[in-house]
Design an enzyme around this catalytic site. Structure first.
Site, PDB file in Angstrom:
ATOM      1  CG  ASN A 149      -0.274  -0.139   2.507  1.00  0.00           C
ATOM      2  OD1 ASN A 149       0.665  -0.887   2.676  1.00  0.00           O
ATOM      3  ND2 ASN A 149      -0.743   0.644   3.477  1.00  0.00           N
ATOM      4  N   GLY A 225       1.585  -5.978   7.237  1.00  0.00           N
ATOM      5  CA  GLY A 225       0.705  -6.633   6.265  1.00  0.00           C
ATOM      6  C   GLY A 225      -0.591  -7.021   6.925  1.00  0.00           C
ATOM      7  CB  THR A 227      -4.864  -9.441  10.960  1.00  0.00           C
ATOM      8  OG1 THR A 227      -4.812  -8.042  11.311  1.00  0.00           O
ATOM      9  CG2 THR A 227      -5.053 -10.260  12.230  1.00  0.00           C
ATOM     10  CB  THR A 229       0.006 -12.317   6.288  1.00  0.00           C
ATOM     11  OG1 THR A 229      -0.906 -12.344   5.195  1.00  0.00           O
ATOM     12  CG2 THR A 229       1.388 -12.746   5.801  1.00  0.00           C
ATOM     13  CD  GLU A 247       3.256  -1.650  13.546  1.00  0.00           C
ATOM     14  OE1 GLU A 247       3.902  -1.658  14.593  1.00  0.00           O
ATOM     15  OE2 GLU A 247       2.094  -1.196  13.455  1.00  0.00           O
ATOM     16  CB  CYS A 281      -2.646   0.163   8.264  1.00  0.00           C
ATOM     17  SG  CYS A 281      -1.169   1.132   8.541  1.00  0.00           S
ATOM     18  CD  GLU A 460       7.084  -0.678  11.933  1.00  0.00           C
ATOM     19  OE1 GLU A 460       6.013  -0.252  11.480  1.00  0.00           O
ATOM     20  OE2 GLU A 460       7.944  -1.230  11.229  1.00  0.00           O
TER      21      GLU A 460
HETATM   22  O1  TXE Z   1      -0.906  -8.448   2.640  1.00  0.00           O
HETATM   23  P1  TXE Z   1      -0.010  -9.673   3.015  1.00  0.00           P
HETATM   24  P2  TXE Z   1      -1.620  -8.265   1.288  1.00  0.00           P
HETATM   25  C1  TXE Z   1      -4.256  -5.886   4.840  1.00  0.00           C
HETATM   26  C2  TXE Z   1      -5.362  -5.495   3.900  1.00  0.00           C
HETATM   27  C3  TXE Z   1      -5.092  -6.349   2.731  1.00  0.00           C
HETATM   28  C4  TXE Z   1      -4.673  -7.638   3.401  1.00  0.00           C
HETATM   29  C5  TXE Z   1      -3.856  -8.509   2.504  1.00  0.00           C
HETATM   30  O2  TXE Z   1      -6.611  -5.833   4.473  1.00  0.00           O
HETATM   31  O3  TXE Z   1      -6.246  -6.566   1.942  1.00  0.00           O
HETATM   32  O4  TXE Z   1      -3.849  -7.198   4.484  1.00  0.00           O
HETATM   33  O5  TXE Z   1      -2.942  -7.649   1.806  1.00  0.00           O
HETATM   34  C6  TXE Z   1       4.343 -11.072   2.511  1.00  0.00           C
HETATM   35  N1  TXE Z   1       5.519 -15.367   5.083  1.00  0.00           N
HETATM   36  N2  TXE Z   1      -3.109  -5.007   4.721  1.00  0.00           N
HETATM   37  O6  TXE Z   1      -1.959  -9.524   0.581  1.00  0.00           O
HETATM   38  O7  TXE Z   1      -0.404 -10.932   2.362  1.00  0.00           O
HETATM   39  C7  TXE Z   1       3.843 -10.555   1.183  1.00  0.00           C
HETATM   40  O8  TXE Z   1       4.608 -11.073   0.116  1.00  0.00           O
HETATM   41  C8  TXE Z   1       6.210 -14.221   4.921  1.00  0.00           C
HETATM   42  C9  TXE Z   1      -2.894  -4.082   5.780  1.00  0.00           C
HETATM   43  O9  TXE Z   1      -0.702  -7.326   0.582  1.00  0.00           O
HETATM   44  O10 TXE Z   1      -0.010  -9.607   4.471  1.00  0.00           O
HETATM   45  C10 TXE Z   1       4.035  -9.067   1.352  1.00  0.00           C
HETATM   46  O11 TXE Z   1       5.382  -8.716   1.108  1.00  0.00           O
HETATM   47  N3  TXE Z   1       5.770 -13.154   4.207  1.00  0.00           N
HETATM   48  C11 TXE Z   1      -1.458  -3.647   5.807  1.00  0.00           C
HETATM   49  C12 TXE Z   1       3.699  -8.858   2.821  1.00  0.00           C
HETATM   50  O12 TXE Z   1       3.839 -10.134   3.436  1.00  0.00           O
HETATM   51  C13 TXE Z   1       4.545 -13.266   3.654  1.00  0.00           C
HETATM   52  C14 TXE Z   1      -0.964  -3.221   4.471  1.00  0.00           C
HETATM   53  C15 TXE Z   1       2.271  -8.372   3.048  1.00  0.00           C
HETATM   54  O13 TXE Z   1       1.431  -9.264   2.398  1.00  0.00           O
HETATM   55  C16 TXE Z   1       3.750 -14.417   3.778  1.00  0.00           C
HETATM   56  C17 TXE Z   1      -1.235  -4.245   3.497  1.00  0.00           C
HETATM   57  C18 TXE Z   1       4.290 -15.496   4.537  1.00  0.00           C
HETATM   58  N4  TXE Z   1       3.615 -16.626   4.707  1.00  0.00           N
HETATM   59  C19 TXE Z   1      -2.306  -5.117   3.647  1.00  0.00           C
HETATM   60  N5  TXE Z   1       2.585 -14.198   3.089  1.00  0.00           N
HETATM   61  C20 TXE Z   1      -1.227  -2.482   6.748  1.00  0.00           C
HETATM   62  N6  TXE Z   1      -1.386  -2.719   8.050  1.00  0.00           N
HETATM   63  O14 TXE Z   1      -0.873  -1.418   6.296  1.00  0.00           O
HETATM   64  C21 TXE Z   1       2.664 -12.961   2.570  1.00  0.00           C
HETATM   65  N7  TXE Z   1       3.840 -12.383   2.891  1.00  0.00           N
END
Ligand code: TXE
Length: 479
Positions: A149, A225, A227, A229, A247, A281, A460
């Site tokens: 994002n 990322g 929750t 994940t 976060e 977020c 952070e």
């Molecule tokens: O996040 P992911 P995504 C929320 C928002 C969004 C949802 C999914 O609701 O729709 O999360 O978004 C890496 N082991 N936020 O798919 O999957 C992945 O490659 C290690 C809120 O983008 O959580 C990426 O680099 N790493 C958030 C990172 O994690 C893993 C901002 C985030 O991906 C992994 C973004 C694993 N098993 C999304 N799986 C905020 N708080 O700002 C994925 N990744």
């Protein structure tokens, strides 16, 4: 155009030779490829980081200050190139990339380049007998994993304190927005960052990301990322006793009392609702309005939401570009259908926006305002992470707090009132890591940043980040 990993100071494809398509969400076209990295690439990155650690951790804070500022200088010089790349990769409006994402990436690096100069620790004297002093030493090789994002903004927000504290880093940006991470690699090479100090491995979360989290030599992981994940990372890292900074998602409330500065409250709520298409977020997605001004506020918010220009991200007059991916737009549209099923009324927006020419393939959505939903429904409980807000009236302070706190998330919140005692009272009781009073997104990088409940673990920012990326050692000298 093929993006490369940055390992041991050089650019490489994935050892497997695999590539993943990278889309331009403003037109739905594949415009580049990224390495489909796996554990072998992470292993090479960890070996490079381990080899670089002795020199980097002992070169002194002034040398780290110098090199980090050089990287920040090059980001500033390349602001326009980086902004164009960020908007092409994420679909966000170029004005957002130019004024938010890239300047903040530069600021992150400069902030921690200087913060480390002032990072002290404690001593404790046992009168007449002994003195204790605390060393805060770099951990070694650490992992940084960031989302799509705010790509370069959140990538540097983790990398900067890790490097400033003397660690070497294995970092992975989101596979959806890898481009500025790749451009940062080239900037680091030009800045003379020693080989292996920072390594950037591109690829899928469950493959390359998971390999970072489970690598035994990576002793701490900073993650932003979703929750769900975050849960996967915690499950992997906990039995390995790794330090984790998580976060995660948010479902942030705006609590708007009738005695607020109406114009300030409504104009800021438009921003906190729809900035970056609600893909931040910290965005406020639940708007609670004291009943006497509910209709006036609702009507003005809807009027201004309708006036937001959804369009070509590269047009300076665009307020909202495309969402980050086809899948994400479908997810957001799914929540709008759910909102209707749960009894809500969509007052405006929520429709795909068809743009002419090559932009017709882009993932555009008009900003939506929904009312008439109960607090406990899924639309009000789950993170949508798109240009969608829900409105609810309230009558008392107690009710407002119960509504605001009635979710499993607790990241950010805003309170709008001219009664300072009430503001302080509500701030004390709201379940959030960040409370903005009569403002939103006013950020001092020294402050603790993070959330409670399902919004994450740890903080952070400022010394919180430097303490996360160091280990405290107490030394006691008897005399
Ligand atoms: O996040 P992911 P995504 C929320 C928002 C969004 C949802 C999914 O609701 O729709 O999360 O978004 C890496 N082991 N936020 O798919 O999957 C992945 O490659 C290690 C809120 O983008 O959580 C990426 O680099 N790493 C958030 C990172 O994690 C893993 C901002 C985030 O991906 C992994 C973004 C694993 N098993 C999304 N799986 C905020 N708080 O700002 C994925 N990744």
């Amino acid at each position: 155009m093929q993006i490369q990993n940055y390992i041991n100071g050089q650019l490489h494809p994935a050892q497997s030779g695999g590539w993943l398509d990278n889309f331009n969400p403003s037109n739905g076209q594949v415009y580049s490829q990224i390495p489909d990295s796996d554990a072998a690439d992470v292993q090479a990155a960890v070996e490079a980081a381990e080899a670089a650690f002795p020199a980097w951790s002992t070169c002194g804070v002034n040398e780290r200050y110098r090199i980090l500022h050089r990287i920040a200088d090059l980001i500033r010089e390349r602001l326009e190139e980086l902004a164009q790349a960020e908007s092409k990769d994420s679909g966000k409006a170029i004005t957002t990339s130019r004024t938010v994402d890239i300047p903040r990436a530069e600021a992150n690096i400069r902030f921690f380049a200087t913060a480390i100069l002032h990072f002290g620790s404690e001593s404790h004297q046992m009168e007449g007998m002994a003195v204790n002093y605390t060393l805060r030493q770099p951990i070694g090789v650490v992992g940084c994993i960031s989302p799509w994002n705010l790509p370069l903004y959140l990538f540097t927000w983790k990398i900067a304190p890790a490097l400033a504290a003397g660690n070497c880093v294995v970092a992975k940006p989101s596979e959806l927005t890898p481009m500025t991470g790749f451009l940062l690699s080239k900037i680091c090479i030009e800045a003379g960052l020693p080989a292996g100090v920072l390594n950037i491995v591109h690829g899928l979360g469950p493959k390359a990301g998971q390999a970072i989290v489970e690598h035994p030599k990576i002793k701490a992981v900073s993650f932003t990322g979703g929750t769900s994940t975050g849960r996967i990372l915690a499950r992997t890292a906990a039995p390995m006793f790794k330090k984790l900074s998580l976060e995660l998602g948010g479902k942030n409330p705006n609590v708007i009392f009738a005695d607020c500065n109406f114009e300030e409250a409504v104009s800021t709520t438009v921003r906190s609702s729809f900035a970056n298409n609600g893909q931040i977020c910290l965005c406020g997605s639940r708007v609670y309005i004291e009943r006497p001004i509910y209709e006036k506020f609702r009507d003005e918010l809807v009027r201004r939401a309708k006036n937001l220009k959804v369009g070509d991200p590269f047009d300076a007059g665009t307020d909202l570009g495309s969402l980050v991916s086809k899948q994400h737009r479908e997810k957001v549209q799914g929540y709008l259908a759910l909102a209707r099923e749960e009894g809500g009324t969509v007052l405006c927006g929520g429709e795909p926006v068809e743009l002419p020419g090559e932009l017709s393939g882009g993932y555009y959505l008009s900003p939506a305002v929904v009312e008439g939903l109960p607090n406990a429904c899924r639309t009000n409980q789950e993170e949508i992470f798109g240009p969608v807000v829900t409105l609810q009236p309230f009558d008392t302070e107690e009710e407002a707090l119960a509504l605001a706190n009635g979710v499993e998330y607790g990241l950010a919140s805003t309170i709008w009132t001219s009664d300072i005692s009430r503001a302080a009272r509500v701030a004390e009781r709201i379940q959030a890591g960040i409370v903005w009073i009569n403002c939103w997104m006013v950020r001092d990088l020294r402050t603790p940043f993070g959330g409670v409940k399902n919004s994450g673990v740890g903080r952070e920012g400022g010394t919180e980040a430097l303490r996360f990326f160091t280990e405290a050692k107490n030394v006691c000298i008897k005399y």
